[in-house]
Design an enzyme around this catalytic site. Structure first.
Site, PDB file in Angstrom:
ATOM      1  N   CYS A 152      -5.073   3.600   0.564  1.00 21.75           N
ATOM      2  CA  CYS A 152      -5.963   3.136   1.637  1.00 21.75           C
ATOM      3  C   CYS A 152      -5.261   3.215   2.994  1.00 21.75           C
ATOM      4  CB  CYS A 152      -6.394   1.695   1.393  1.00 21.75           C
ATOM      5  SG  CYS A 152      -7.327   1.018   2.770  1.00 21.75           S
ATOM      6  N   VAL A 153      -5.922   3.849   3.947  1.00 19.84           N
ATOM      7  CA  VAL A 153      -5.306   4.045   5.262  1.00 19.84           C
ATOM      8  C   VAL A 153      -5.073   2.719   5.983  1.00 19.84           C
ATOM      9  CG1 VAL A 153      -7.559   4.533   6.345  1.00 19.84           C
ATOM     10  CG2 VAL A 153      -5.453   5.296   7.449  1.00 19.84           C
TER      11      VAL A 153
END
Lengths: 130, 119
Positions: B78-79
Site C-alpha cells: 500500500c502506497v
C-alpha cells in the site's frame, strides 16, 4: 465480431464488513482502517462497519487527541454518510462493558447482540478486521 | 479457489507474515491460486530491501520474492501505509510493487475469498 468494450461490464456487488476492534489511539489500526473504508466507499459495494471491543471508542464523542499531539480523525466518521457508508453496527456487550450508550457516539448506530454480530459476519463476502 | 491475502503486521515482530506465507505456499501447492498478497499497516515492512536478518534465521522479505518468482502472485504494498513507514521505490525489495488501496479492494471483489493475517 464482438466488441467487449462496448458492452457494459456487469458490476459485482459484494457485502464488505470492516471490523474495528482497537481503540482509536495507541495504535494506528483505527486510522488506517478508516482510510481503507474511505477508499472502499468509492467502489459500488455494499459496505458495512462494525465496532466491537475497544473499537467502540473510535466513534465516541468529545475526543481530544490533539492534547497528545495526535491527529483527530474522529470527525471523519461523521462524514461517512456523505460517502454512502450508512450501515454501522456496534456490539451491545462491548458498549455495556465500557459504560457507553449509543448517545455517546458521533454517528447513528445499530446495536447488535454478540450472537447477531456473528450472524452479520457470517452473511458477508469480505470481512476486513483491524 | 482464487484467493487474495492481506498481511497486516511487520516481519519478525509478529507471526502474521509467517502464517500468511505458510498459508500461501500450502494453498499454491494444493493447486489454488493467489491473485494478490496485499501488505497494509506495518505489513508494508515485509517489502523493505534493507531488511538484513541473521544468517541462521529465515529471510522473510526474500522468501516472499521467491514465492512470487515461482508463482503468478502479485506482491502489492500500500502506497499510503508505505510512505508513512519509509517504503518507497528507493527502499522497495525486488519482487514487490507499490500500489493503492483501490487495487486491493478490486481484488477482494474479483477473488473468491479474502484472507486477512493480522493481530
Amino acid at each position: 465480431m464482438t466488441h467487449p468494450d462496448d458492452t457494459p461490464a456487469e458490476i459485482v456487488v459484494k457485502r464488505f464488513l470492516y471490523v474495528n476492534r482497537k481503540a482509536p489511539h495507541g495504535t494506528i489500526y483505527a486510522l488506517e482502517e478508516l482510510e481503507m473504508v474511505l477508499i472502499a466507499a468509492m467502489f459500488e459495494q455494499d459496505v458495512h462497519l462494525a465496532f466491537l471491543d475497544d473499537g467502540v471508542f473510535q466513534i465516541k464523542k468529545n475526543q481530544k487527541p490533539a492534547e497528545l499531539a495526535l491527529k483527530d480523525f474522529s470527525k471523519t466518521y461523521g462524514a461517512l454518510e456523505d460517502y454512502g457508508v450508512e450501515k454501522i453496527y456496534v456490539e451491545k456487550e462491548s458498549i455495556e462493558e465500557r459504560g457507553l450508550t449509543p448517545d455517546d457516539f458521533i454517528i447513528p448506530t445499530t446495536v447488535l447482540r454478540r450472537d447477531d454480530m456473528s450472524a452479520l459476519m457470517e452473511s458477508m463476502d469480505v470481512v476486513l478486521t483491524a | 479457489m482464487d484467493y487474495v491475502i492481506m498481511v497486516n503486521e511487520g516481519p519478525y515482530n509478529h507471526q502474521a507474515s509467517d502464517s500468511a506465507y505458510h498459508f500461501a505456499t500450502h494453498a499454491l501447492d494444493k493447486g489454488h491460486s493467489i491473485r494478490r498478497i496485499f501488505f497494509y499497516y506495518d505489513g508494508v515492512l515485509n517489502g523493505t530491501k534493507f531488511s538484513a536478518p541473521q544468517s541462521d534465521d529465515r529471510n522473510i522479505v526474500k522468501r516472499w520474492a521467491a514465492l512470487a518468482e515461482d508463482h503468478p502472485v502479485d506482491l502489492a504494498i500500500c502506497v499510503a501505509a508505505g510512505l508513512r513507514r519509509g517504503i518507497t521505490d528507493d527502499s522497495l525489495a525486488d519482487g514487490f510493487r507499490i500500489t493503492g488501496l483501490g487495487e486491493f479492494i478490486e481484488s477482494c471483489i474479483d477473488a473468491e475469498r479474502t484472507v486477512v493475517f493480522g493481530d
